[in-house]
Design a protein around this motif. Structure first.
Motif, mmCIF file in Angstrom:
data_model
loop_
_atom_site.group_PDB
_atom_site.id
_atom_site.type_symbol
_atom_site.label_atom_id
_atom_site.label_comp_id
_atom_site.label_asym_id
_atom_site.label_seq_id
_atom_site.Cartn_x
_atom_site.Cartn_y
_atom_site.Cartn_z
ATOM 1 N N UNK A 159 -19.169 -18.024 41.687
ATOM 2 C CA UNK A 159 -19.619 -18.362 40.334
ATOM 3 C C UNK A 159 -20.902 -17.594 39.988
ATOM 4 N N UNK A 160 -21.848 -17.586 40.935
ATOM 5 C CA UNK A 160 -23.102 -16.853 40.689
ATOM 6 C C UNK A 160 -22.835 -15.368 40.437
ATOM 7 N N UNK A 161 -21.917 -14.810 41.210
ATOM 8 C CA UNK A 161 -21.619 -13.380 41.071
ATOM 9 C C UNK A 161 -21.002 -13.126 39.699
ATOM 10 N N UNK A 162 -20.057 -13.966 39.324
ATOM 11 C CA UNK A 162 -19.387 -13.791 38.028
ATOM 12 C C UNK A 162 -20.420 -13.839 36.892
ATOM 13 N N UNK A 163 -21.309 -14.830 36.966
ATOM 14 C CA UNK A 163 -22.320 -15.003 35.917
ATOM 15 C C UNK A 163 -23.278 -13.810 35.833
ATOM 16 N N UNK A 164 -23.539 -13.188 36.985
ATOM 17 C CA UNK A 164 -24.564 -12.132 37.022
ATOM 18 C C UNK A 164 -24.017 -10.759 36.625
ATOM 19 N N UNK A 165 -22.707 -10.625 36.576
ATOM 20 C CA UNK A 165 -22.125 -9.301 36.301
ATOM 21 C C UNK A 165 -22.388 -8.864 34.863
ATOM 22 N N UNK A 166 -22.773 -7.603 34.726
ATOM 23 C CA UNK A 166 -22.952 -7.013 33.393
ATOM 24 C C UNK A 166 -22.151 -5.702 33.392
ATOM 25 N N UNK A 167 -22.057 -5.040 32.262
ATOM 26 C CA UNK A 167 -21.336 -3.755 32.263
ATOM 27 C C UNK A 167 -21.971 -2.726 33.199
ATOM 28 N N UNK A 168 -23.236 -2.951 33.585
ATOM 29 C CA UNK A 168 -23.900 -1.979 34.473
ATOM 30 C C UNK A 168 -23.781 -2.338 35.959
ATOM 31 N N UNK A 169 -23.156 -3.472 36.276
ATOM 32 C CA UNK A 169 -23.104 -3.891 37.684
ATOM 33 C C UNK A 169 -22.157 -2.984 38.470
ATOM 34 N N UNK A 170 -22.675 -2.401 39.532
ATOM 35 C CA UNK A 170 -21.860 -1.496 40.338
ATOM 36 C C UNK A 170 -21.424 -2.121 41.661
ATOM 37 N N UNK A 171 -22.328 -2.893 42.241
ATOM 38 C CA UNK A 171 -22.068 -3.308 43.622
ATOM 39 C C UNK A 171 -22.776 -4.610 43.952
ATOM 40 N N UNK A 172 -22.314 -5.242 45.013
ATOM 41 C CA UNK A 172 -23.009 -6.401 45.568
ATOM 42 C C UNK A 172 -23.292 -6.129 47.042
ATOM 43 N N UNK A 173 -24.469 -6.529 47.484
ATOM 44 C CA UNK A 173 -24.800 -6.405 48.908
ATOM 45 C C UNK A 173 -24.405 -7.711 49.584
ATOM 46 N N UNK A 174 -23.592 -7.599 50.609
ATOM 47 C CA UNK A 174 -23.194 -8.790 51.370
ATOM 48 C C UNK A 174 -23.696 -8.610 52.801
ATOM 49 N N UNK A 175 -24.741 -9.341 53.132
ATOM 50 C CA UNK A 175 -25.330 -9.232 54.474
ATOM 51 C C UNK A 175 -24.907 -10.464 55.274
ATOM 52 N N UNK A 176 -23.950 -10.247 56.157
ATOM 53 C CA UNK A 176 -23.289 -11.355 56.846
ATOM 54 C C UNK A 176 -23.124 -11.008 58.325
ATOM 55 N N UNK A 204 -18.407 -3.553 47.343
ATOM 56 C CA UNK A 204 -19.117 -4.448 48.252
ATOM 57 C C UNK A 204 -19.812 -3.587 49.286
ATOM 58 N N UNK A 205 -21.105 -3.757 49.403
ATOM 59 C CA UNK A 205 -21.830 -3.080 50.478
ATOM 60 C C UNK A 205 -21.951 -4.114 51.587
ATOM 61 N N UNK A 206 -21.109 -3.981 52.600
ATOM 62 C CA UNK A 206 -21.010 -4.999 53.637
ATOM 63 C C UNK A 206 -21.931 -4.603 54.797
ATOM 64 N N UNK A 207 -23.111 -5.210 54.818
ATOM 65 C CA UNK A 207 -24.090 -4.903 55.866
ATOM 66 C C UNK A 207 -23.825 -5.849 57.032
#
Ligand code: PMP
Ligand code: GLU
Length: 397
Positions: A159-176, A204-207
């Protein structure tokens, strides 16, 4: 007289790495004769395993070390990495899709440089590892911080990711698992994120630098393994620093789509060239040699984790969730009355115990500090005793 030195304005928003700064301060105090226990930098206290050092000795004796190598790493190393990552993520990764760099930090830097145009946005769940936002900014991008909640075990929600997306969003960092919280995403959480990643067409930048350090019944779940649609959007960042006690060898790597790997190699070829040849040899030995050392170090970290959590919970007004992975405890110190950063500074100055204040990891609310338990049980006992005594005897400034 005006100075000819004018620092580029791209550095204006950039902070020095606080983890490295605290570590340097702790080392200086130690050199000055003060009995310091450093829970600052996340760095295994173990020596690099013997068989890795033996392989390095043998390679040096044989000769042929000390010349430039292929910019992105020698082929046997890239093959070893491709094989390992293919098995972990249930993919068929080729050696040409792997780029070896000078630590995973360098991999991430090259990645953001290769990926981001000015104003491109990268979603960064907080608390985050200190370097992500600054690397994004250095590359001209805009970090968009998503503050997670302790009640959600510090996992970012779909939900947080969906809400934060804008036309400029390219990637999400997932540090797991996560630095600094030790959170490990459950399979259900990973699947929910995978869904939104495809829906919003994100990378997804999967760190996964701590992927082998999970404890108890926690398990690492790969987002790339969820489906081919997610796999083609996932860039894997990994390395040997934490798993094999090889922080100083400076080897990290990226696996991803060929155009991206080629772009990153171009940056590397015009900046640092190849990572150190002998460190590449050491990494082949780490990845292809006996793996018992990994389990032994994990077991030691696990014991220290339980010890540290127990001791933290025994200090009045300190609460601590159980970290499930990496090697950090992230206690809530709100009720002590101290502001987290001030507490971290006061602890180092008064007790010689180095920790990092939570606000440096991007949580707006004060109240957490990070302690790395990649330290001996003896040091953990000594330092937590000092911390307890300090909090009992000193009120917040
Ligand atoms: N990612 C995370 C989350 C880390 O904590 C670190 C530790 N420095 C790195 C990447 C980079 O590790 P290294 O450059 O030593 O491979
Ligand atoms: N990743 C470790 C830490 O967070 C090592 C220091 C660094 O590179 O930031 O402490």
């Amino acid at each position: 007289m005006s100075s000819p030195i004018k620092i580029a304005s791209r550095l204006d928003p950039i902070k020095p790495s606080i983890t490295l700064a605290v570590t340097a301060k702790a080392a200086k105090l130690k050199a000055d004769g003060i009995d310091v226990v450093s829970f600052g930098a996340g760095e295994p206290d173990f020596d690099t395993p013997a068989h890795i050092k033996d392989a390095v000795r043998a390679a040096l004796d044989k000769g042929g070390i000390g010349k430039y190598t292929e910019v992105g790493g020698i082929l046997p190393l890239r093959k070893a990495i491709a094989a390992e990552l293919s098995a972990v993520h249930k993919l068929d990764i080729a050696a040409e899709n792997v780029l070896v760099s000078t630590g995973a930090k360098h991999s991430l830097y090259n990645l953001f440089m290769a990926l981001l145009d000015p104003g491109d946005e990268v979603l960064i769940p907080a608390p985050y590892w200190v370097s992500y936002p600054d690397m994004v900014m250095l590359a001209g991008g805009r970090p968009v911080v998503l503050e997670t909640r302790a009640e959600d075990d510090f996992a970012v929600t779909a939900h947080q990711v969906r809400e934060a997306c804008s036309p400029r969003t390219r990637a999400i960092v997932l540090n797991n698992p996560s630095n600094p919280t030790g959170a490990v995403y459950t399979r259900a959480q990973i699947e929910a994120l995978a869904k939104i990643v495809v829906e919003k067409d994100l990378l997804v930048i999967s760190d996964d630098i701590y992927r082998q350090l999970v404890y108890g019944d926690a398990q690492y779940h790969s987002i790339a393994a969820v489906s081919p649609e997610v796999a083609k959007r996932t860039i894997l960042v990994d390395g040997v620093s934490k798993t094999y006690a090889m922080t100083g060898w400076r080897i990290g790597y990226t696996a991803g789509p060929l155009p991206l790997i080629k772009a990153m190699a171009k940056i590397q070829g015009q900046s640092t060239s190849n990572p150190t040849h002998i460190a590449q040899v050491a990494t082949i030995a780490a990845l292809t040699g006996p793996q018992e050392c990994v389990g032994e170090m994990r077991k030691a970290f696990d014991e220290r984790r339980l010890e540290m959590v127990k001791l933290l919970r025994a200090i009045p007004n300190v609460k601590c969730r159980e970290p499930k992975g990496a090697f950090y405890a992230f206690p809530n110190v709100k009720k002590t009355g101290w502001k987290a950063k001030e507490l971290a500074t006061a602890l180092l100055d008064n007790t010689g115990v180095a920790t990092i204040g939570g606000p440096d990891f991007g949580i707006l609310g004060e109240g957490y500090i990070r302690l790395s338990y990649a330290n001996s049980t003896e040091n953990i006992l000594k330092a937590l005793d000092r911390m307890g005594q300090f909090l009992a005897s000193r009120k917040a400034a």
